[in-house]
Structures are given as structure tokens and as C-alpha cells.
Write a protein that holds these residues in place. Structure first.
Motif, PDB file in Angstrom:
ATOM      1  N   GLU A 199       0.629  -1.247   0.046  1.00 48.45           N
ATOM      2  CA  GLU A 199      -0.060   0.375  -0.167  1.00 48.45           C
ATOM      3  C   GLU A 199       0.727   1.649  -0.176  1.00 48.45           C
ATOM      4  OE1 GLU A 199       0.298  -1.005   4.235  1.00 48.45           O
ATOM      5  OE2 GLU A 199       0.115  -2.431   2.494  1.00 48.45           O
TER       6      GLU A 199
ATOM      7  N   SER B 157      -1.662  -3.024  -6.121  1.00 49.78           N
ATOM      8  CA  SER B 157      -1.623  -1.168  -6.317  1.00 49.78           C
ATOM      9  C   SER B 157      -0.151  -0.286  -6.763  1.00 49.78           C
ATOM     10  CB  SER B 157      -0.938  -0.773  -4.103  1.00 49.78           C
ATOM     11  OG  SER B 157       0.206  -1.572  -4.730  1.00 49.78           O
TER      12      SER B 157
ATOM     13  N   ARG C 212       3.140   3.457  -3.663  1.00 48.15           N
ATOM     14  CA  ARG C 212       2.659   4.550  -4.351  1.00 48.15           C
ATOM     15  C   ARG C 212       3.210   5.366  -4.019  1.00 48.15           C
ATOM     16  NH1 ARG C 212      -2.431   2.851  -2.153  1.00 48.15           N
ATOM     17  NH2 ARG C 212      -3.658   2.179  -3.974  1.00 48.15           N
TER      18      ARG C 212
END
Length: 322
Positions: free
Chosen positions: A237, A266, A240
Motif C-alpha cells: 500500500e 496497488s 505509491r
């Protein structure tokens, strides 16, 4: 038909004394040749039996170097205290034009050289211009190979940080870094290593019960990470937080892999070394970059060819009858 094969043991491969610069340049040349259509490869073929337990084949052929290769790789979970390597490999080399088998090489040493060379090649295109601190997450054989490769690429490095579940492994790597004139420090927290490092190499082996623990958000705004572990140690997660996500070949991989060996959902890779070797990104060095890779057959071919040429020139190896 050839009447003999050249066999190069691990000791023979080491005796060929391939330098970090030679290895890095061979890898970059292989990717440039690929972009120009002068070599070809298949995506890695794997028979997966369980976490960290698989048999893989990596096949490539190069018109430019007049050879074709296949690397056979076996991997199995490494138990604490075991003396059996978690990964073992052999490389078979054939003549590009005739198909005649030419040589069999120990693949373990070449894999060490190739993997570190690929990380360094990517760093030469993506990492900050003058990094001073390198962090190692995992301190096994690959860490030592990466220390050699990155100190060659960045002789101005001043500090090396080590994080490992094995204190003895971290201590050995710290001693190796100190012998190169670096200030070596063993740290206990992943966040500390991430926050202080300009270069990060993650090499966490696949072991039962592993949970991701590296948070990309803790990194400096301009930093480079090479995920030799295919990404399993990084929190999916938080990926990014990377501005640039690159791999060896987009034809082979589209995203980093999680602890179960599955592509994460993700993020996706936006670049690969095939394209970057031709046209580097203008602003990558001022951003957070991740190079995450499974290993590319053409890089193994490049290093096998380099070793074979050196062995022939120096009379290294054993000729085996067929």
C-alpha cells in the motif's frame, strides 16, 4: 558436432575476475542490443512448489554475441543454521548459429555478478547523482556482491547501514564495508535505514511467515531502491510513494510481487531497462525510484558470454568429452 564441452566451476568463474564495471557495462549493452533487435529471450518459466520453493528456466539468444544460453535455477527455503544454499544454478551455453553446445558454467557466481550488475545499471540511470549513504536490508551473499558493485559505481559513498535478522551476517557485511573505508553501522529499525539512505538494496529471502515491513513513505524525497527480493519486503500500500517504478523487462513483469509471490495491485511498473538504457528519464535522479526485478535471461547471457571469453583467453576451465 562438438566433441567437448568447457566446464567452468564456481572457482573458475571467480578466477576470470570480472570487474564490477565490466559486468555493469555488459548488462547495459545487452539491454541496448535487445532494444535494437539483436538478441531475444523468453520470460522466466517457473514451476512453483511453495513459498520460496521453485525450479526456473531462463532462455536467451544473442546474434550480437553469437551464443544462446539457458540458466536452470533451483530455489528452496533456507532454514536457520543450514549450510545448503537457498538458490543453486547452472548455465548451458550453445553456439547461436549451429546450436552446438559450448560450455557449462556454474550459475551461482554468475547470478551474484549479474544481479548486482543489474541493480547498479539501474542506479546509474535512476539514482541521485552523488549518494553518500547506502542501506542493506538483508546481509547475505547478494549484499556483499552489491557492496562491491555500488562502491565501484559510487566511490564517494561514505556510510553503509545494515539491517538483518542475522546479527552475524550484518557484522560480516559491516566489516567488509569498513575494509572499503566506509563508516559501517548496524541498525535495528527499518524506518531508520530508510530515512537515512540515498540507496537502498532489499534482499529479504522468502521464508514462511514473512510479512512486509519496508515503508517507501519513510524514504528521502530523492532516493533509489533496488528490490532484489522482487518487492516482497515492501508494504504494497506504500509503493505509491515511489515516483518512478521500473523493472528489467515489462514483457516479463508488470508489477512488484508480494510475500505470496503474486503481483501487487496497488501499483504497476511504468518503465524498464530496455527503454531506460536508450532514453534515461530526465528528472528521475531527484525523485524516489524503485527498481524491482525477477532477473532477465539476457543479463545472464551477457555475463556468461563475458566469463566464457575471459576463460578462453586465460585457459581457465576443464574440457569435458561429450
Amino acid at each position: 558436432m562438438s566433441s567437448s564441452l568447457l566446464y567452468l566451476s564456481r572457482k573458475d568463474v571467480r578466477a576470470c575476475a570480472v570487474t564490477s564495471r565490466e559486468a555493469r557495462e555488459a548488462v547495459l549493452r545487452a539491454f541496448r542490443d535487445h532494444a535494437a533487435g539483436r538478441n531475444r529471450s523468453l520470460p522466466k518459466s517457473a514451476l512453483t512448489l511453495g513459498p520460496g520453493h521453485a525450479f526456473q528456466a531462463m532462455t536467451a539468444a544473442s546474434e550480437a554475441q553469437a551464443v544462446a544460453t539457458v540458466k536452470w535455477v533451483a530455489s528452496a527455503p533456507s532454514l536457520p543454521g543450514s549450510t545448503v544454499p537457498s538458490v543453486s544454478a547452472l548455465i548451458c551455453v550453445s553456439d547461436y548459429a549451429t546450436g552446438a553446445p559450448l560450455a557449462i558454467l556454474d550459475g551461482d557466481e554468475i547470478t551474484l555478478l549479474r544481479t548486482a550488475a543489474m541493480s547498479a545499471a539501474a542506479a546509474s540511470l535512476l539514482a541521485p547523482e552523488a549518494p553518500s549513504t547506502i542501506g542493506f536490508v538483508g546481509c547475505g551473499l547478494q549484499a556483499h556482491a552489491h557492496l562491491t558493485a555500488f562502491h565501484d559505481l559510487y566511490p564517494g559513498l561514505r556510510t553503509a547501514l545494515m539491517l538483518s535478522r542475522s546479527r552475524s551476517s550484518a557484522q560480516r557485511l559491516a566489516e567488509a564495508a569498513a575494509a572499503r573505508g566506509l563508516t559501517a553501522e548496524i541498525v535495528d529499525e527499518a524506518g531508520t535505514l530508510l530515512a537515512r539512505s540515498d540507496l537502498i538494496i532489499s534482499m529479504v529471502p522468502a521464508v514462511p511467515g514473512l510479512r512486509p515491513f519496508l515503508d517507501a513513505q519513510r524514504m528521502k524525497p530523492a532516493a533509489f531502491a533496488a528490490a532484489v527480493d522482487t518487492g516482497r519486503s515492501w508494504l504494497p500500500e506504500a509503493l505509491r510513494a515511489f515516483d518512478v517504478l521500473a523493472t528489467d523487462s515489462l514483457a516479463q513483469s508488470q508489477a512488484p510481487y508480494d510475500v505470496d509471490g503474486q503481483p501487487v495491485t496497488s501499483v504497476r511498473f511504468g518503465h524498464d531497462l530496455v527503454a531506460l538504457s536508450q532514453a534515461p528519464l530526465a528528472d528521475a535522479r531527484t525523485q524516489r525510484s524503485l527498481f524491482c526485478f525477477r532477473g532477465f535471461a539476457l543479463a545472464d547471457l551477457a555475463l556468461a558470454h563475458l566469463v566464457l571469453e575471459k576463460a578462453r583467453a586465460a585457459g581457465i576451465g576443464i574440457s569435458l568429452p561429450r
